[in-house]
Design a protein around this motif. Sequence first.
Motif, PDB file in Angstrom:
ATOM      1  N   GLU A 232       0.835  -1.204   0.000  1.00 37.40           N
ATOM      2  CA  GLU A 232       0.000   0.000   0.000  1.00 37.40           C
ATOM      3  C   GLU A 232       0.869   1.252   0.000  1.00 37.40           C
ATOM      4  O   GLU A 232       0.553   2.243  -0.664  1.00 37.40           O
ATOM      5  N   ARG A 235       2.059   1.658  -3.516  1.00 33.05           N
ATOM      6  CA  ARG A 235       0.996   2.194  -4.370  1.00 33.05           C
ATOM      7  C   ARG A 235       0.672   3.644  -4.024  1.00 33.05           C
ATOM      8  O   ARG A 235       0.209   4.410  -4.876  1.00 33.05           O
ATOM      9  N   GLY A 236       0.920   4.034  -2.788  1.00 29.88           N
ATOM     10  CA  GLY A 236       0.627   5.400  -2.366  1.00 29.88           C
ATOM     11  C   GLY A 236       1.717   6.398  -2.708  1.00 29.88           C
ATOM     12  O   GLY A 236       1.613   7.571  -2.345  1.00 29.88           O
ATOM     13  N   ARG A 242       3.208   2.563   6.295  1.00 31.63           N
ATOM     14  CA  ARG A 242       1.797   2.258   6.446  1.00 31.63           C
ATOM     15  C   ARG A 242       1.607   1.183   7.507  1.00 31.63           C
ATOM     16  O   ARG A 242       2.418   0.252   7.616  1.00 31.63           O
TER      17      ARG A 242
END
Length: 250
Positions: A232, A235-236, A242
Amino acid sequence: MLSTPEAGAQPQHDLFEQEAAALERALRVRDNATLAAADYRAALGDLALHFERLMRESRRLIRRSDREERELNVLNSELHRLASQLEYKARHDSLTGALNRGAIFERAGRLLECCPLALVVLDIDCFKSINDAHGHPAGDAVICEVVNRLRQSVPVGAEIGRVGGEEFSILLPCASLEAALQRAEAMRQAIASRPFDCLPGRVVTASFGVSTTPQHGSFGDAYARADEAMFEAKRGGRNQVRAAAAALQG
């Protein structure tokens, strides 16, 4: 009934056969009161001669035994050293010296038997482009430098493992989710804060995922959740930390 030697058996050699014979002759002389003084002196001289030979042989055997004992001690020490090296190599990554995948998973399982555990998973961002642009030796140097910076930013008692080519896991025993997130952020900054010497002028970053597991929990589940949180972060936009969703809920 007297026992007889087995057919084909080799006669046993008495190392002290000559000394035993000399002693027997001396005893016979001692028990014979009719012999002259010269006979006594001859028997005593013969016995002394063999006793001296026996002493020389005993000293030689003792020296040889001491030498062999020293050699055995040296060999035993070398064996222990080699065994320690093999054990170390079986548990550590050959490039970085961090624990390997099997060892970090084993260590995590043992820690969970006695305490809760926080897990940080990180992956170097755009690592393939580093290899493509600078070559695999530079890529190896980056991996080593990442581990060195991690070592400088993890607390005492933490364990660092290399679980993949450019992926690492850090075990934080008894750490809360908040503490683990703060520690992961410190690791992120330690990696991204300044350029790497092996890549002049280029900053290297990494993406992080964090999960926590209660005592006796499943490390496989903790790893899967931290790994998903790390993706994540990728992807961020990469270069961020995270927390695993399940950890946020509990």
